[in-house]
Design a protein around this motif. Structure first.
Motif, PDB file in Angstrom:
ATOM      1  N   PHE A 288       0.811  -1.220   0.000  1.00 31.95           N
ATOM      2  CA  PHE A 288       0.000   0.000   0.000  1.00 31.95           C
ATOM      3  C   PHE A 288       0.845   1.272   0.000  1.00 31.95           C
ATOM      4  O   PHE A 288       0.304   2.381   0.031  1.00 31.95           O
ATOM      5  CB  PHE A 288      -0.938   0.021   1.220  1.00 31.95           C
ATOM      6  CG  PHE A 288      -2.028  -1.019   1.171  1.00 31.95           C
ATOM      7  CD1 PHE A 288      -2.972  -1.026   0.157  1.00 31.95           C
ATOM      8  CD2 PHE A 288      -2.116  -1.995   2.149  1.00 31.95           C
ATOM      9  CE1 PHE A 288      -3.979  -1.979   0.117  1.00 31.95           C
ATOM     10  CE2 PHE A 288      -3.123  -2.956   2.126  1.00 31.95           C
ATOM     11  CZ  PHE A 288      -4.055  -2.944   1.103  1.00 31.95           C
TER      12      PHE A 288
ATOM     13  N   ASN B 200      -7.372  -1.255  -1.384  1.00 26.91           N
ATOM     14  CA  ASN B 200      -6.841   0.022  -0.881  1.00 26.91           C
ATOM     15  C   ASN B 200      -6.715  -0.013   0.639  1.00 26.91           C
ATOM     16  O   ASN B 200      -7.328  -0.847   1.316  1.00 26.91           O
ATOM     17  CB  ASN B 200      -7.716   1.200  -1.332  1.00 26.91           C
ATOM     18  CG  ASN B 200      -9.114   1.152  -0.753  1.00 26.91           C
ATOM     19  OD1 ASN B 200      -9.328   1.449   0.420  1.00 26.91           O
ATOM     20  ND2 ASN B 200     -10.090   0.763  -1.579  1.00 26.91           N
ATOM     21  N   TYR B 201      -5.929   0.902   1.141  1.00 26.66           N
ATOM     22  CA  TYR B 201      -5.554   0.954   2.549  1.00 26.66           C
ATOM     23  C   TYR B 201      -6.748   1.100   3.471  1.00 26.66           C
ATOM     24  O   TYR B 201      -6.875   0.361   4.471  1.00 26.66           O
ATOM     25  CB  TYR B 201      -4.568   2.113   2.749  1.00 26.66           C
ATOM     26  CG  TYR B 201      -4.273   2.468   4.190  1.00 26.66           C
ATOM     27  CD1 TYR B 201      -3.503   1.641   4.985  1.00 26.66           C
ATOM     28  CD2 TYR B 201      -4.758   3.665   4.742  1.00 26.66           C
ATOM     29  CE1 TYR B 201      -3.220   1.981   6.303  1.00 26.66           C
ATOM     30  CE2 TYR B 201      -4.479   4.003   6.048  1.00 26.66           C
ATOM     31  CZ  TYR B 201      -3.709   3.164   6.833  1.00 26.66           C
ATOM     32  OH  TYR B 201      -3.439   3.505   8.126  1.00 26.66           O
TER      33      TYR B 201
END
Length: 463
Positions: free
Chosen positions: A39, A96-97
């Motif tokens: 990430f 995604n983070y």
């Protein structure tokens, strides 16, 4: 549930909630570097990814009281199992983070609920003579879960290259939790509610039959009458109205003292601390897992077999004293710049003392000291205080251990260890002064004990 093994079987099933507690909180330890690479995280973002589950733990602790009262002890465990399963799947597939963080928080909520409800369930089905050891099994399961996931992570890391681990392998680490979470969810279908929750909901016939099934061949009529008497004031569910504010304060203090005596400093920061003790080339992370983990697990097992024999107070007072001595010794060595590998002895002594005392026995006491009418609510508050103290200690230790800080430079790194040692000595005094012995008594007999103490204090105040 027709044999005496029933309670043991129920304990093993419910202790899976404890195992998932340990598994979920430790699974990220093997994936931090891969997450940072995948990430492209800053150190701050990585820190939040690792600690975000604590936010969920606090939320879970707050809602566990209401959910275990409304849906039952088993119902609340079902919710926790579902959250573990959702978190395991969700943490393994994010692109995604922030999606990853959300699923870690969901898992944390499961941890918060299980950390409260699992020991409470065991306490409510266990016979008084074995309650301490059976509740302590939950703490054993937590530590065992941490060790299991370490080896799972290690095995996954060996499957492919470092590039594979950074891109895909870390997903398998989080996905591996679906196995114990799925097993927990399935096995919960085969356990009953607790007799005390059934009685609280007016399902007396079911409660009586279950109470008898849990104690085959015994006359449970006296115990049943005690349960009914403890639930007779259903119009006073408030902790204050029930006259149990003092008991709640004791529960909160036990929770907080378990944390502020410094256990998570070693569980979270052991590699950093051990590196400072010695210039050895030994793999510090492996040293931490094998030595600290093995000692933690071994002495928790000792506690399981001794807490009902020797009692809660002796184990906790001796353990807290040894923890304090160990911390003060480490702090003094740091202050005098007498750091060396020999300090590993004090680290292991501290871990052993904690595993024998404040680790499992605090959970035993929290599960048994609160009266039936307010147990869910009071235990929820005490566990919330525990997670808050956990967060406080985990956040402040790096600040006090920062080589640039005034505290570190003034005390040469010894201050935090002295502070935890002082809290350990206070814990000995607190237990001696305010915590009664509870071994061998039914939950309802303990409730009467608190009422008697309050009556005595009330009369003393009048005179």
């Amino acid at each position: 549930m027709e044999t005496k093994l029933s309670v043991i079987r129920l304990t093993l099933v419910v202790a899976l909630g404890g195992l998932l507690f340990g598994y979920d909180t430790a699974v990220i330890s093997g994936a931090t570097e891969a997450l940072q690479n995948y990430f492209q995280l800053t150190s701050t973002e990585l820190g939040f990814a690792a600690s975000s589950a604590l936010i969920g733990c606090v939320i879970g602790a707050l809602i566990s009281g209401d959910s275990s009262t409304r849906f039952g002890r088993r119902g609340a465990l079902f919710i926790a199992a579902l959250l573990f399963l959702i978190s395991a799947i969700g943490s393994a597939i994010p692109q995604n983070y922030w999606t990853f963080v959300v699923y870690r928080i969901i898992g944390g909520i499961g941890v918060g609920i299980a950390s409260m409800v699992s020991p409470m369930y065991i306490a409510e089905v266990a016979p008084p003579a074995r309650r301490g050891g059976l509740v302590a099994c939950n703490q054993f399961a937590i530590i065992f879960g941490m060790l299991v996931v370490y080896f799972v992570n290690y095995g996954i890391a060996l499957i492919g290259t470092e590039q594979w681990l950074n891109h895909t392998g870390w997903r398998y680490m989080f996905a591996s939790e679906t196995i114990p979470a799925g097993l927990f969810l399935v096995l919960l279908f085969f356990i009953p509610e607790t007799p005390r929750w059934l009685a609280m909901k007016g399902r007396d016939e079911q409660a009586q039959k279950l109470l008898q099934a849990l104690s085959p061949g015994e006359n449970v009529s006296n115990q049943w009458h005690e349960i009914q008497a403890s639930l007779s004031h259903k119009d006073k569910p408030s902790i204050v109205a029930a006259g149990m504010l003092g008991v709640l304060i004791i529960g909160i203090m036990l929770s907080v003292l378990q944390q502020v005596t410094g256990i998570n400093v070693f569980l979270y920061y052991a590699p950093t601390i051990l590196k400072g003790f010695s210039s050895s080339s030994i793999d510090i992370a492996l040293l931490q897992t094998i030595l600290v983990g093995a000692v933690n697990l071994s002495f928790t097992a000792v506690a399981i077999f001794t807490v009902d024999k020797f009692g809660r107070r002796p184990l906790m007072m001796i353990g807290a004293f040894l923890m304090a001595i160990s911390m003060i010794a480490i702090g003094t060595a740091a202050y005098m710049n007498a750091i060396g590998g020999y300090l590993l002895v004090f680290v292991l002594l501290y871990i052993a003392a904690f595993a024998l005392s404040l680790g499992p026995v605090v959970w035993v006491l929290l599960a048994e000291i609160f009266p039936n009418n307010i147990r869910s609510k009071a235990l929820s508050i005490a566990v919330f205080a525990q997670w808050a103290a956990n967060f406080l200690v985990s956040q402040t230790f790096p600040m006090m251990n920062d080589h640039q800080s005034t505290i570190y430079q003034t005390f040469n790194g010894g201050f935090p260890f002295w502070l935890y040692g002082i809290f350990g000595l206070f814990t000995v005094f607190f237990i001696y002064r305010w915590v009664p012995e509870t071994k061998g008594r039914s939950l309802e007999q303990l409730e009467q004990l608190w009422h008697k103490k309050q009556h005595i204090h009330g009369e003393a105040a009048l005179h």
